[in-house]
Motif scaffolding. Sequence first.
Motif, PDB file in Angstrom:
ATOM      1  N   VAL A 151      25.526  67.716  45.286  1.00 30.73           N
ATOM      2  CA  VAL A 151      24.255  68.434  45.344  1.00 30.73           C
ATOM      3  C   VAL A 151      24.496  69.878  45.758  1.00 30.73           C
ATOM      4  O   VAL A 151      25.501  70.215  46.390  1.00 30.73           O
ATOM      5  CB  VAL A 151      23.270  67.769  46.331  1.00 30.73           C
ATOM      6  CG1 VAL A 151      22.882  66.383  45.853  1.00 30.73           C
ATOM      7  CG2 VAL A 151      23.854  67.701  47.739  1.00 30.73           C
ATOM      8  N   ALA A 152      23.545  70.731  45.384  1.00 25.18           N
ATOM      9  CA  ALA A 152      23.586  72.144  45.740  1.00 25.18           C
ATOM     10  C   ALA A 152      22.151  72.637  45.862  1.00 25.18           C
ATOM     11  O   ALA A 152      21.201  71.941  45.478  1.00 25.18           O
ATOM     12  CB  ALA A 152      24.337  72.953  44.679  1.00 25.18           C
ATOM     13  N   GLU A 153      21.991  73.838  46.416  1.00 27.77           N
ATOM     14  CA  GLU A 153      20.674  74.455  46.445  1.00 27.77           C
ATOM     15  C   GLU A 153      20.301  74.885  45.033  1.00 27.77           C
ATOM     16  O   GLU A 153      21.056  75.602  44.375  1.00 27.77           O
ATOM     17  CB  GLU A 153      20.654  75.668  47.380  1.00 27.77           C
ATOM     18  CG  GLU A 153      20.687  75.307  48.849  1.00 27.77           C
ATOM     19  CD  GLU A 153      20.386  76.508  49.720  1.00 27.77           C
ATOM     20  OE1 GLU A 153      19.871  77.516  49.183  1.00 27.77           O
ATOM     21  OE2 GLU A 153      20.651  76.442  50.930  1.00 27.77           O
ATOM     22  N   ALA A 154      19.124  74.465  44.567  1.00 28.71           N
ATOM     23  CA  ALA A 154      18.736  74.762  43.191  1.00 28.71           C
ATOM     24  C   ALA A 154      18.585  76.255  42.957  1.00 28.71           C
ATOM     25  O   ALA A 154      18.939  76.764  41.896  1.00 28.71           O
ATOM     26  CB  ALA A 154      17.437  74.036  42.846  1.00 28.71           C
ATOM     27  N   ASN A 155      18.055  76.971  43.942  1.00 27.05           N
ATOM     28  CA  ASN A 155      17.789  78.395  43.756  1.00 27.05           C
ATOM     29  C   ASN A 155      19.005  79.271  44.022  1.00 27.05           C
ATOM     30  O   ASN A 155      18.995  80.458  43.699  1.00 27.05           O
ATOM     31  CB  ASN A 155      16.642  78.840  44.678  1.00 27.05           C
ATOM     32  CG  ASN A 155      15.327  78.199  44.295  1.00 27.05           C
ATOM     33  OD1 ASN A 155      15.098  77.909  43.126  1.00 27.05           O
ATOM     34  ND2 ASN A 155      14.481  77.954  45.288  1.00 27.05           N
ATOM     35  N   ASN A 156      20.044  78.691  44.625  1.00 29.78           N
ATOM     36  CA  ASN A 156      21.216  79.498  44.958  1.00 29.78           C
ATOM     37  C   ASN A 156      22.463  78.628  44.945  1.00 29.78           C
ATOM     38  O   ASN A 156      23.146  78.492  45.952  1.00 29.78           O
ATOM     39  CB  ASN A 156      21.022  80.151  46.335  1.00 29.78           C
ATOM     40  CG  ASN A 156      21.992  81.308  46.561  1.00 29.78           C
ATOM     41  OD1 ASN A 156      22.707  81.719  45.659  1.00 29.78           O
ATOM     42  ND2 ASN A 156      22.018  81.811  47.771  1.00 29.78           N
ATOM     43  N   PRO A 157      22.793  78.016  43.802  1.00 32.19           N
ATOM     44  CA  PRO A 157      23.918  77.079  43.769  1.00 32.19           C
ATOM     45  C   PRO A 157      25.259  77.727  44.040  1.00 32.19           C
ATOM     46  O   PRO A 157      26.219  77.032  44.392  1.00 32.19           O
ATOM     47  CB  PRO A 157      23.849  76.501  42.343  1.00 32.19           C
ATOM     48  CG  PRO A 157      23.132  77.540  41.547  1.00 32.19           C
ATOM     49  CD  PRO A 157      22.126  78.144  42.494  1.00 32.19           C
ATOM     50  N   SER A 158      25.352  79.045  43.906  1.00 31.64           N
ATOM     51  CA  SER A 158      26.634  79.702  44.139  1.00 31.64           C
ATOM     52  C   SER A 158      27.048  79.672  45.605  1.00 31.64           C
ATOM     53  O   SER A 158      28.180  80.025  45.936  1.00 31.64           O
ATOM     54  CB  SER A 158      26.584  81.155  43.664  1.00 31.64           C
ATOM     55  OG  SER A 158      25.638  81.905  44.386  1.00 31.64           O
ATOM     56  N   GLN A 159      26.157  79.226  46.505  1.00 31.43           N
ATOM     57  CA  GLN A 159      26.520  79.121  47.911  1.00 31.43           C
ATOM     58  C   GLN A 159      27.464  77.965  48.188  1.00 31.43           C
ATOM     59  O   GLN A 159      28.107  77.933  49.226  1.00 31.43           O
ATOM     60  CB  GLN A 159      25.259  78.975  48.769  1.00 31.43           C
ATOM     61  CG  GLN A 159      24.432  80.237  48.885  1.00 31.43           C
ATOM     62  CD  GLN A 159      25.207  81.364  49.551  1.00 31.43           C
ATOM     63  OE1 GLN A 159      25.775  81.190  50.628  1.00 31.43           O
ATOM     64  NE2 GLN A 159      25.227  82.512  48.915  1.00 31.43           N
ATOM     65  N   GLY A 160      27.552  76.992  47.266  1.00 31.83           N
ATOM     66  CA  GLY A 160      28.510  75.913  47.480  1.00 31.83           C
ATOM     67  C   GLY A 160      27.978  74.567  47.039  1.00 31.83           C
ATOM     68  O   GLY A 160      26.839  74.425  46.590  1.00 31.83           O
ATOM     69  N   LEU A 161      28.820  73.576  47.193  1.00 33.36           N
ATOM     70  CA  LEU A 161      28.560  72.241  46.697  1.00 33.36           C
ATOM     71  C   LEU A 161      28.867  71.227  47.789  1.00 33.36           C
ATOM     72  O   LEU A 161      29.880  71.330  48.477  1.00 33.36           O
ATOM     73  CB  LEU A 161      29.455  71.962  45.482  1.00 33.36           C
ATOM     74  CG  LEU A 161      29.226  70.678  44.705  1.00 33.36           C
ATOM     75  CD1 LEU A 161      27.954  70.790  43.862  1.00 33.36           C
ATOM     76  CD2 LEU A 161      30.427  70.422  43.784  1.00 33.36           C
ATOM     77  N   LEU A 162      27.971  70.250  47.955  1.00 30.35           N
ATOM     78  CA  LEU A 162      28.174  69.165  48.910  1.00 30.35           C
ATOM     79  C   LEU A 162      28.294  67.864  48.136  1.00 30.35           C
ATOM     80  O   LEU A 162      27.437  67.545  47.305  1.00 30.35           O
ATOM     81  CB  LEU A 162      27.000  69.078  49.887  1.00 30.35           C
ATOM     82  CG  LEU A 162      27.043  67.932  50.899  1.00 30.35           C
ATOM     83  CD1 LEU A 162      28.149  68.189  51.929  1.00 30.35           C
ATOM     84  CD2 LEU A 162      25.695  67.773  51.593  1.00 30.35           C
ATOM     85  N   THR A 163      29.348  67.100  48.396  1.00 29.25           N
ATOM     86  CA  THR A 163      29.558  65.819  47.740  1.00 29.25           C
ATOM     87  C   THR A 163      29.598  64.722  48.792  1.00 29.25           C
ATOM     88  O   THR A 163      30.342  64.807  49.771  1.00 29.25           O
ATOM     89  CB  THR A 163      30.869  65.820  46.936  1.00 29.25           C
ATOM     90  OG1 THR A 163      30.774  66.795  45.889  1.00 29.25           O
ATOM     91  CG2 THR A 163      31.124  64.452  46.316  1.00 29.25           C
ATOM     92  N   LEU A 164      28.767  63.701  48.592  1.00 36.45           N
ATOM     93  CA  LEU A 164      28.706  62.552  49.491  1.00 36.45           C
ATOM     94  C   LEU A 164      29.328  61.362  48.790  1.00 36.45           C
ATOM     95  O   LEU A 164      29.003  61.055  47.636  1.00 36.45           O
ATOM     96  CB  LEU A 164      27.256  62.244  49.861  1.00 36.45           C
ATOM     97  CG  LEU A 164      26.482  63.393  50.527  1.00 36.45           C
ATOM     98  CD1 LEU A 164      25.025  62.977  50.759  1.00 36.45           C
ATOM     99  CD2 LEU A 164      27.140  63.808  51.830  1.00 36.45           C
ATOM    100  N   GLN A 165      30.211  60.677  49.497  1.00 37.73           N
ATOM    101  CA  GLN A 165      30.950  59.555  48.925  1.00 37.73           C
ATOM    102  C   GLN A 165      30.570  58.273  49.668  1.00 37.73           C
ATOM    103  O   GLN A 165      30.510  58.256  50.910  1.00 37.73           O
ATOM    104  CB  GLN A 165      32.457  59.807  49.047  1.00 37.73           C
ATOM    105  CG  GLN A 165      32.890  61.068  48.312  1.00 37.73           C
ATOM    106  CD  GLN A 165      34.307  61.478  48.644  1.00 37.73           C
ATOM    107  OE1 GLN A 165      34.767  61.330  49.772  1.00 37.73           O
ATOM    108  NE2 GLN A 165      35.022  61.991  47.651  1.00 37.73           N
ATOM    109  N   PHE A 166      30.330  57.220  48.904  1.00 37.06           N
ATOM    110  CA  PHE A 166      29.866  55.965  49.477  1.00 37.06           C
ATOM    111  C   PHE A 166      30.703  54.803  48.967  1.00 37.06           C
ATOM    112  O   PHE A 166      31.080  54.757  47.787  1.00 37.06           O
ATOM    113  CB  PHE A 166      28.405  55.697  49.082  1.00 37.06           C
ATOM    114  CG  PHE A 166      27.452  56.780  49.498  1.00 37.06           C
ATOM    115  CD1 PHE A 166      26.807  56.717  50.720  1.00 37.06           C
ATOM    116  CD2 PHE A 166      27.218  57.864  48.663  1.00 37.06           C
ATOM    117  CE1 PHE A 166      25.933  57.722  51.100  1.00 37.06           C
ATOM    118  CE2 PHE A 166      26.351  58.873  49.034  1.00 37.06           C
ATOM    119  CZ  PHE A 166      25.702  58.803  50.261  1.00 37.06           C
ATOM    120  N   ALA A 167      30.967  53.848  49.854  1.00 43.78           N
ATOM    121  CA  ALA A 167      31.367  52.526  49.400  1.00 43.78           C
ATOM    122  C   ALA A 167      30.108  51.846  48.877  1.00 43.78           C
ATOM    123  O   ALA A 167      29.024  52.002  49.438  1.00 43.78           O
ATOM    124  CB  ALA A 167      31.974  51.736  50.546  1.00 43.78           C
TER     125      ALA A 167
END
Length: 210
Positions: A151-167
Motif C-alpha cells: 500500500v501507498a498514499e494515493a495522493n503521494n505514492p512517491s513517498q514510499g511503499l509499505l508491504t504487510l506479510q501474513f501467514a
Amino acid sequence: MKRRMIARSLLLWVGVVAGPLGAVGLTGCATSGYDHLVTNDQHDIHRVENYLNGLTSLQASFVQTGPAQQGDGHFTYAPGRFEMVYEVPHAMRAVARDGHFVLRNADNGAVTHLSLKRNPLGLLLRRPVSFDGDVQVTNVSRGAESLQISVAEANNPSQGLLTLQFADVRGKLTLVGIQGVDARNHHFGLSLFDVQENQPVSEDSFILPE
C-alpha cells in the motif's frame, strides 16, 4: 559503526531521507483504494482489514533487515501504536504513535523525532485500519499459506511503499512481516516470530521515549 548503521537503516525507512522514488515505480496519478482490483484481491484486502482491526495487541520477536546490518529484539503492536525494543546490536527503543516516531539510543542517550504524517508506515497506525479512500493498494500476492499486500498514499505514492506479510493457514491470518521502501529506494524489513495476539499489554510500552 555497527550500532550507528542499525539506527540509520531504521531512520532511513521511516522517512528521514526524501527524494524521488526511483525503482519502486509509484509515480504518476494513483488510483485510490482497491475497487479497481479483481474480486479475489478485494476479498483478501477485506480479510486483512478485519484481521488488523480485530487485534487488541500483537507481540513478537523480530529480526530487522536493512541495507547493511541487522538487529533483533521485541515488537509490540496495539491499534494506533507500536514499540520496538532492540536487544542486538545494543539497547535502543522506538515508539510510533499519534503521527510521530521517536527513537532513543540507550548507548549515547540520543533521541530522534520523526513525523509519520507523510510516511507509509503511518498507514498501519490508523484506527481503524482502512486501505480505501486516500490509500492505494498497489499489489496483492499469495503463496503457499501466505498473503502479502502493498500500500501507498494515493495522493503521494512517491513517498514510499509499505508491504504487510501474513501467514495464511486454514483461513487464519497472522502478521509475520513488515517491509518498507522509502522515497530513495532504501529498504527496511521486520520479520516477526513467536507471534502472540490479543494478550494484555501495558500502556507504558507506548510512552514516547524522552
